[in-house]
Design an enzyme around this catalytic site. Structure first.
Site, mmCIF file in Angstrom:
data_model
loop_
_atom_site.group_PDB
_atom_site.id
_atom_site.type_symbol
_atom_site.label_atom_id
_atom_site.label_comp_id
_atom_site.label_asym_id
_atom_site.label_seq_id
_atom_site.Cartn_x
_atom_site.Cartn_y
_atom_site.Cartn_z
ATOM 1 C CG HIS A 16 0.857 -3.929 6.021
ATOM 2 N ND1 HIS A 16 1.936 -3.351 5.372
ATOM 3 C CD2 HIS A 16 -0.249 -3.396 5.464
ATOM 4 C CE1 HIS A 16 1.493 -2.522 4.454
ATOM 5 N NE2 HIS A 16 0.168 -2.526 4.490
ATOM 6 C CD GLU A 30 -5.512 -0.622 2.149
ATOM 7 O OE1 GLU A 30 -6.601 -0.434 2.731
ATOM 8 O OE2 GLU A 30 -4.457 -0.038 2.460
#
Length: 204
Positions: A11, A88
């Site tokens: 990202h 994550e």
């Protein structure tokens, strides 16, 4: 003979990245900074220039990956599919600690049998297991998958797919990815291989 082609991207930049603090699930709603949006646009242009066969874009359940994937989806004329299991790594008891502790306190994360694990959180194996399971659900579909995920999660997955030593790879930042960096992998009869990757890598 190539059986599968896979693109992995991290990202774009967030305020959490700028602060440099591990936050885990607390960061799930973090949005991209202005720089992060610019990085997402650059990633979109890079993907569009590849002229991929039937691209399919996936993002984690976290806001920042979906924002990163959106410009590419628009340019390629496809939608973004939210994929469970590629979020994550959970830093557990390390939540709130600075990124720099990943270097200075790394030995605290080293476990037996070549494992890296956050106390009270997830290990590399945990993340690789869930990420690999998620990938199985998309690799059998037609087209070219593009998966937008996170730094620690991508490191965990690459270690698994490339079958390399865990502790050594984490300690060296061998698979650390910059914000919006793109990595291409191909799967052959010999397994997964990285096709092309920038020489300069760092963890943010």
């Amino acid at each position: 003979m190539t059986f599968s082609r896979l693109f992995l991207a991290r990202h774009g930049q967030t305020t959490g990245n700028v602060a440099g603090v591990l936050r885990g699930v607390d960061s799930q709603h973090d949005e991209l900074t202005a720089e992060g949006h610019a990085q997402a646009q650059a990633l979109a242009r890079k993907l569009a220039a590849l002229n991929l066969d039937s691209p399919r874009i996936y993002a984690s359940t976290y806001t920042r990956t979906q924002q990163t994937a959106a410009p590419a989806a628009e340019l390629l004329g496809v939608s973004v599919t939210v994929l469970e299991g590629i979020q994550e790594i959970d830093p557990g008891d390390w939540r709130g600690r600075p990124y720099s502790d990943l270097k200075t306190g790394f030995d605290e994360l080293v476990g037996p049998d070549d494992n890296v694990s956050f106390p009270g959180g997830e290990s590399q194996r945990d993340v690789a297991d869930r990420f690999e399971t998620a990938l199985r659900s998309v690799l059998g579909l037609p087209g070219t998958p593009i998966v937008v995920s996170h730094g620690g999660a991508l490191t965990s997955l690459l270690i698994r797919l490339l079958r390399v030593p865990v502790v050594e790879s984490w300690r060296s930042d061998r698979f650390a990815q910059a914000n919006a960096e793109l990595t291409e992998l191909i799967q052959t009869i010999d397994g997964w291989q990285i096709k092309q990757r920038p020489e300069k890598i760092w963890r943010i």
